[in-house]
Enzyme design. Structure first.
Site, PDB file in Angstrom:
ATOM      1  N   GLU A   1     -61.381  -8.894 -59.348  1.00  0.00           N
ATOM      2  CA  GLU A   1     -62.569  -8.216 -58.845  1.00  0.00           C
ATOM      3  C   GLU A   1     -62.826  -8.641 -57.401  1.00  0.00           C
ATOM      4  O   GLU A   1     -62.904  -9.835 -57.098  1.00  0.00           O
ATOM      5  CB  GLU A   1     -63.784  -8.557 -59.714  1.00  0.00           C
ATOM      6  CG  GLU A   1     -65.044  -7.819 -59.327  1.00  0.00           C
ATOM      7  CD  GLU A   1     -66.219  -8.119 -60.257  1.00  0.00           C
ATOM      8  OE1 GLU A   1     -67.047  -7.222 -60.456  1.00  0.00           O
ATOM      9  OE2 GLU A   1     -66.287  -9.257 -60.762  1.00  0.00           O
TER      10      GLU A   1
ATOM     11  N   GLY B   1     -68.710  -9.189 -65.008  1.00  0.00           N
ATOM     12  CA  GLY B   1     -67.840  -8.604 -64.009  1.00  0.00           C
ATOM     13  C   GLY B   1     -67.148  -7.328 -64.458  1.00  0.00           C
ATOM     14  O   GLY B   1     -67.253  -6.895 -65.606  1.00  0.00           O
TER      15      GLY B   1
ATOM     16  N   TRP C   1     -78.115 -10.059 -57.111  1.00  0.00           N
ATOM     17  CA  TRP C   1     -78.570  -9.697 -55.767  1.00  0.00           C
ATOM     18  C   TRP C   1     -78.238  -8.261 -55.399  1.00  0.00           C
ATOM     19  O   TRP C   1     -78.803  -7.725 -54.446  1.00  0.00           O
ATOM     20  CB  TRP C   1     -77.946 -10.634 -54.727  1.00  0.00           C
ATOM     21  CG  TRP C   1     -76.457 -10.768 -54.842  1.00  0.00           C
ATOM     22  CD1 TRP C   1     -75.776 -11.781 -55.445  1.00  0.00           C
ATOM     23  CD2 TRP C   1     -75.469  -9.850 -54.356  1.00  0.00           C
ATOM     24  NE1 TRP C   1     -74.422 -11.558 -55.369  1.00  0.00           N
ATOM     25  CE2 TRP C   1     -74.203 -10.368 -54.703  1.00  0.00           C
ATOM     26  CE3 TRP C   1     -75.526  -8.644 -53.655  1.00  0.00           C
ATOM     27  CZ2 TRP C   1     -73.016  -9.727 -54.387  1.00  0.00           C
ATOM     28  CZ3 TRP C   1     -74.349  -7.996 -53.344  1.00  0.00           C
ATOM     29  CH2 TRP C   1     -73.103  -8.538 -53.693  1.00  0.00           C
ATOM     30  N   ASN C   2     -77.310  -7.617 -56.096  1.00  0.00           N
ATOM     31  CA  ASN C   2     -76.857  -6.307 -55.622  1.00  0.00           C
ATOM     32  C   ASN C   2     -77.845  -5.185 -55.943  1.00  0.00           C
ATOM     33  O   ASN C   2     -77.922  -4.204 -55.206  1.00  0.00           O
ATOM     34  CB  ASN C   2     -75.466  -5.981 -56.154  1.00  0.00           C
ATOM     35  CG  ASN C   2     -75.388  -6.017 -57.661  1.00  0.00           C
ATOM     36  OD1 ASN C   2     -76.177  -6.684 -58.326  1.00  0.00           O
ATOM     37  ND2 ASN C   2     -74.422  -5.305 -58.222  1.00  0.00           N
TER      38      ASN C   2
ATOM     39  N   LYS D   1     -85.503 -15.489 -63.099  1.00  0.00           N
ATOM     40  CA  LYS D   1     -84.853 -16.279 -62.057  1.00  0.00           C
ATOM     41  C   LYS D   1     -83.948 -15.319 -61.286  1.00  0.00           C
ATOM     42  O   LYS D   1     -82.853 -14.990 -61.719  1.00  0.00           O
ATOM     43  CB  LYS D   1     -84.034 -17.413 -62.675  1.00  0.00           C
ATOM     44  CG  LYS D   1     -83.894 -18.657 -61.766  1.00  0.00           C
ATOM     45  CD  LYS D   1     -83.141 -18.422 -60.475  1.00  0.00           C
ATOM     46  CE  LYS D   1     -81.644 -18.354 -60.715  1.00  0.00           C
ATOM     47  NZ  LYS D   1     -80.894 -18.184 -59.393  1.00  0.00           N
TER      48      LYS D   1
ATOM     49  N   CYS E   1     -71.186  -3.565 -60.287  1.00  0.00           N
ATOM     50  CA  CYS E   1     -70.333  -4.003 -61.399  1.00  0.00           C
ATOM     51  C   CYS E   1     -69.391  -2.901 -61.863  1.00  0.00           C
ATOM     52  O   CYS E   1     -68.400  -3.183 -62.536  1.00  0.00           O
ATOM     53  CB  CYS E   1     -71.200  -4.488 -62.552  1.00  0.00           C
ATOM     54  SG  CYS E   1     -72.505  -3.332 -63.005  1.00  0.00           S
TER      55      CYS E   1
ATOM     56  N   GLU F   1     -77.921  -2.680 -72.101  1.00  0.00           N
ATOM     57  CA  GLU F   1     -79.138  -2.263 -71.424  1.00  0.00           C
ATOM     58  C   GLU F   1     -79.350  -0.786 -71.731  1.00  0.00           C
ATOM     59  O   GLU F   1     -78.454  -0.084 -72.183  1.00  0.00           O
ATOM     60  CB  GLU F   1     -79.009  -2.475 -69.915  1.00  0.00           C
ATOM     61  CG  GLU F   1     -78.895  -3.938 -69.510  1.00  0.00           C
ATOM     62  CD  GLU F   1     -78.721  -4.112 -68.018  1.00  0.00           C
ATOM     63  OE1 GLU F   1     -78.182  -3.192 -67.373  1.00  0.00           O
ATOM     64  OE2 GLU F   1     -79.125  -5.160 -67.492  1.00  0.00           O
TER      65      GLU F   1
ATOM     66  N   GLU G   1     -74.271  -8.946 -68.943  1.00  0.00           N
ATOM     67  CA  GLU G   1     -73.593  -7.878 -68.209  1.00  0.00           C
ATOM     68  C   GLU G   1     -72.901  -8.533 -67.040  1.00  0.00           C
ATOM     69  O   GLU G   1     -73.544  -8.990 -66.094  1.00  0.00           O
ATOM     70  CB  GLU G   1     -74.614  -6.819 -67.763  1.00  0.00           C
ATOM     71  CG  GLU G   1     -73.968  -5.464 -67.471  1.00  0.00           C
ATOM     72  CD  GLU G   1     -73.748  -5.224 -66.009  1.00  0.00           C
ATOM     73  OE1 GLU G   1     -72.816  -5.859 -65.453  1.00  0.00           O
ATOM     74  OE2 GLU G   1     -74.473  -4.421 -65.411  1.00  0.00           O
TER      75      GLU G   1
ATOM     76  N   GLY H   1     -68.730  -9.058 -70.683  1.00  0.00           N
ATOM     77  CA  GLY H   1     -69.919  -9.475 -71.408  1.00  0.00           C
ATOM     78  C   GLY H   1     -70.139  -8.735 -72.704  1.00  0.00           C
ATOM     79  O   GLY H   1     -69.223  -8.116 -73.251  1.00  0.00           O
TER      80      GLY H   1
END
Length: 504
Positions: free
Chosen positions: A393, A259, A159-160, A183, A291, A470, A257, A466
């Protein structure tokens, strides 16, 4: 309906799924409310996707995948560039909508949106340069490499950065010839739906991009679907573990990817004002909800007191308020749960003995924002490695300052904990910068800056942050299966069981 009037705050908008190039009603009637984080009001709703909805989307992607994979890379590239052009035309509306849904200030969103088409254009370009290799090998054989797409890829996005992170994944996946089912996060699902509709407008064939909204049920059904051949998730570490386990059960490759607890090392050889400004950006852009937010600030003791004083002064001057106002520096966090978690971290840091030097108590806001999910930008000094704020976090505008004496101590503090995504080093001593970077376990490191991103810059971490990457060639190739072909060039066939000679 090709384009929604998405920027009117007085209009409640209820969206369907987007499957096979068209708006698609869900199988069931359950819907998920989407809140405006600045006001706490429900502004949008989306379907609560079911396993049946996911199956429909995956079947659409599966049907489209062979044709898309067979499309000449030049044509795939042309369509990606067409989508990039459409995004540029609609940039203002997209930025306003992303700002409203995520609570990020409009100035931030305009800057971010301006760069998003670059990912589509970059991968449209590099896929044309994808080359295999060949070798003449022992025994009269020629061998060469080839690439083929996975087929159907699942993209689970956060969502960020709803559009930025989606486009990072989508550009590589489509350029490589895959079809996708997206999704999006249930907290910010609207713009991915619009992007799928705009892709159809740009000419990308039906079924190549599909979006199913919803929560845990839709996500679990997608990663477990037998026709999904590759999974790419950006999310929390706990979610990443579940997705990795589901993928391992089917031996499906993943990019995860997850925390972070990003350290900034500020040496006394840094430009003090520059390092303070960089920390302000690292810690409070997107209200600390990235992140690689700079949440652990490690400052050499010689400048520690001055750094604390200057940073506290600048944090207190940050303007918090309506994300749609161009003067706003800090908006709300994404949800009431996020707000409460952040405030809990503030209370715990106080209880554990950290020294509050900025923020810590809610600011006075206009009445229309009273029900919004606001957390005051907050800084604690004298935070020790044993404290919760140093280790966990927060994912909000709450940062910690810790003093160190030596280079070895700085590296040890930076590497403490299970996360290994981002870090930055602040110094004018280039030899010190190189030595420090070589010892950091973070996957993405900046020197005298923070959180800069580019389609060419590899992005990814290790440990609880993770694995996989990317951006760049690594991302494109992760969406491809590399194989080899071997051709016999020798005139005579070596019949092994008739006494012939074979190599291999």
């Amino acid at each position: 309906m090709a384009f929604f009037p998405v920027t009117d705050p007085a209009v409640r908008q209820d969206f369907p799924h987007h499957i096979a190039g068209v708006w698609s009603a869900p199988e069931g009637t359950a819907r998920r409310r989407v809140f405006d984080p600045a006001t706490g009001a429900v502004r949008w709703s989306v379907p609560e996707g079911s396993a049946a909805d996911v199956d429909r989307a995956v079947r659409a992607a599966s049907a489209a995948a062979p044709g898309w994979a067979a499309t000449d890379p030049d044509e795939r590239a042309r369509l990606l560039r067409a989508l990039a052009a459409l995004l540029r035309e609609r940039m203002a509306d997209l930025a306003a909508l992303e700002s409203a849904i995520t609570g990020r200030p409009i100035r931030e969103m305009r800057a971010q949106m301006a760069r998003i088409p670059e990912w589509l254009e970059y991968f449209a370009g590099i896929v044309l340069g994808l080359e295999g290799g060949s070798n003449q090998v022992k025994g009269g054989f020629l061998t060469w490499t080839r690439y083929r797409p996975h087929g159907v890829c699942a993209l689970l996005t956060p969502w960020n950065h709803p559009i930025l992170i989606l486009v990072k994944k989508l550009s590589a996946a489509l350029a490589a010839g895959n079809a996708v089912v997206i999704k999006p996060s249930e907290l910010a699902p609207v713009t991915p739906l619009l992007l799928s509709a705009w892709a159809a407008e740009a000419g990308i064939p039906p079924g190549v991009i599909n979006v199913v909204t919803g929560g845990a049920e839709a996500g679990a059904a997608l990663v477990a679907h037998p026709e999904v051949a590759h999974i790419d998730l950006t999310g929390g570490t706990a979610t990443g573990r579940r997705v990795a386990a589901a993928a391992a059960e089917r031996l499906v490759p993943c990019t995860l990817e997850l925390g972070g607890k990003t350290p900034l090392i500020v040496y006394d050889s840094a430009d003090l004002d520059e390092a303070v400004a960089g920390t302000l950006f690292a810690g409070f852009v997107a209200a600390g909800q990235t992140c690689v937010s700079g949440s652990r600030i490690l400052v050499q003791r010689g400048i520690y007191d001055a750094f604390c004083r200057k940073l506290a002064e600048r944090v207190e001057r940050l303007t918090q308020g309506d994300p749609a106002d161009p003067v706003t520096n800090i908006g709300p966090v994404i949800s009431a749960a996020s707000r409460d978690r952040c405030l809990g971290h503030i209370d715990k840091a106080k209880a554990e003995g950290a020294r509050l030097i900025a923020g810590g108590t809610p600011r006075t806001l206009p009445p229309e924002l009273a029900a919004g999910f606001f957390v005051p930008p907050t800084v604690f000094a004298d935070v020790t490695p044993e404290m919760t704020l140093f280790r966990e976090e927060v994912f909000g505008p709450v940062i910690s300052l810790t003093a160190f004496d030596t280079e070895d101590e700085a590296v040890a503090l930076a590497n403490a904990g299970p996360f290994a995504l981002g870090a930055s080093v602040w110094t004018r001593d280039i030899l010190l910068a190189h030595r420090t970077v070589a010892r950091l376990k973070a996957g993405v490191v900046w020197i005298n800056d923070h959180h800069k991103n580019d389609p060419r810059s590899i992005w990814g971490g290790s440990g609880d942050s993770g694995y996989g990457h990317e951006n760049g060639w690594d991302a494109l190739k992760s969406y491809l299966i590399k194989g080899s072909v071997t051709l016999r060039t020798a005139q005579d066939f070596g019949d092994w069981f008739a006494g012939g000679k074979r190599y291999g």
